[in-house]
Design a protein around this motif. Sequence first.
Motif, short mmCIF file in Angstrom:
data_model
loop_
_atom_site.label_atom_id
_atom_site.label_comp_id
_atom_site.label_asym_id
_atom_site.label_seq_id
_atom_site.Cartn_x
_atom_site.Cartn_y
_atom_site.Cartn_z
N GLU A 282 -35.50 -29.33 -18.67
CA GLU A 282 -35.01 -27.96 -18.55
C GLU A 282 -36.05 -26.97 -19.00
OE1 GLU A 282 -31.24 -27.53 -20.49
OE2 GLU A 282 -30.30 -29.09 -19.27
N GLU B 240 -37.80 -24.10 -16.59
CA GLU B 240 -37.59 -22.70 -16.94
C GLU B 240 -38.86 -22.00 -17.38
OE1 GLU B 240 -34.53 -22.63 -19.89
OE2 GLU B 240 -33.04 -23.49 -18.55
N GLU C 96 -41.39 -18.35 -12.18
CA GLU C 96 -40.97 -19.60 -12.80
C GLU C 96 -41.85 -20.72 -12.30
OE1 GLU C 96 -36.86 -20.64 -12.80
OE2 GLU C 96 -36.24 -18.59 -13.26
#
Length: 138
Positions: free
Chosen positions: A14, A18, A45
């Motif tokens: 994650e 991110e 991103e």
Amino acid sequence: MRTDTPAPPTAADEEESEQQTTVEVRATGHVRRELGTGRSTYTFEGTTLREFLAAFFDDHEGLEDLLIAETEAEATAHGWARVADPPGVWRKNPEGEQTRAYARIMINGRFNEHLGGFDAELTDGDRVALVYPFMFCC
């Protein structure tokens, strides 16, 4: 009993997905005309040139068609003398990841194909130059 369900994402997965990178964007010629400026900063991103280009092209409609060649013919300048064994080291991106003839993408002043092509890593503060000079002849 075995199942092929993917494992749930980890905290590291994650965090990686991110991660945002902020680069300086420099533009010349036709690209500068389309953007209306020669310098800006851009946050996206990801950490690769491929991720930068995808996000940047999503935000600037028509720029991908201006810079990226879909075929080898669009990436090739015509009229140059053929050289049987050119000196030095020559690299180019694979078809579908090339710029149009005369257009180039550079990272910190170096052509992207020398840094890993569209998979080149970007870090905060890198300069990404989108170069497509005005060309006039005779």
